[in-house]
Write a protein that holds these residues in place. Sequence first.
Motif: not given
Length: 381
Positions: A323-327, A347-349, A357-365
């Motif tokens: 949901t977070w990615l879709d939003e 907390h879940r993210i 191991g991904y940094d979800l603050g980065r677009g490619p990840d």
Amino acid sequence: MSSLDDLVEDMARLTDAPCTLEDPDFRLIGFSDHRGDDVVDSIRQRSILQRRSSDDVRAWFRGQGIEDSPGPLRTPADPDLGIVARLCVPARHLDRVHGYFWLIDPDGRIPVSTWPEAVRIAESAAGLLNVAERRQGHRDALFRELVEGGRLAARESAVDLALAGGLDLQEPVTCVLLERPELLDQVASRPSRAGVVWVRSGPGVAGAVVRAGLVGATDGLTDLLGALGLGRRVDSLDRVTRAATGPTVPGIDALAAAHRGARVALRVARTAAPGTVVRWESLGPLALLGVTRDDDLESAVIAPPVRAFLSGAAPDLLGTVRTWLDEAGSVGRTAARLAVHRQTVYHRIAQVEQATGYDLGRGPDRLRLHLALELAPYLTG
């Protein structure tokens, strides 16, 4: 030349009895209407609704000698099987049975004087079925040449297939694939419709090369089937049909691309609820399923830590990150959709980042994780 549907109606009028036409394996080809006072047994109902008879019913009728009968044959009733007495008229051509006309006749009232004309109708139907099967085999070969052969080698096939459907070589077309019980066995006997060419695309799959304008504006399965000429809805079949449409291509020369796209869409349709139509244009990232081998795509998109995460993560964790990615990474919209606190989303993210191991603050990840979530159901067992 009369169509098979016309011949079924001719037979029903001649004998004044409800009529069905089935192929040698008892798969339905056509049926007449019946009046309110006609006797209709469960065998006729099952044949029309399920498009074929059960194994025990087929064995019972064959046991009455229908395969060897040179002409019309009365078959008795069998209350245990729910069978009403019938008149069977084999449809023969060059001493080969191409099907059977079945006339409901519980009281044996169909006069013998009608039998010679009934035989002539049946012979006409057998001739049509023989021609239709040979014609269909040729169309199937043309289709394979177009979707599997080289562009230059397929040029003559494109001309012939376009002619079969009344298509111009340079008009936009698409490919529709249907997994629908019994349709594949009926393709050869389906009446022609301008702008539609039926083919046997593969095991269990009927295909249609279609003028793009016929199906472009259809909404749902009922509209799609109607546009293809499958006008008589059978609800029991509609509920298990899976349908897919490929991309529109500029001409029949480019049919291979439309077919590739339709195959990917059908692959996705097989995971959706029966009765769903999946269109190529709606696939989004799932269109990648058609550009490379599954193992290559999986190794490129799903890293080992991500694979482990996807296979073992709790449903609420997967649901939150999806949901977070879709939003587009909006914590507020994600929390609102899931009816949870914003801090729960954070907390879940964080848990997802730790597991993958991904940094979800980065677009490619974020992109790689989003692709993994979308494609994994089709790439991992």
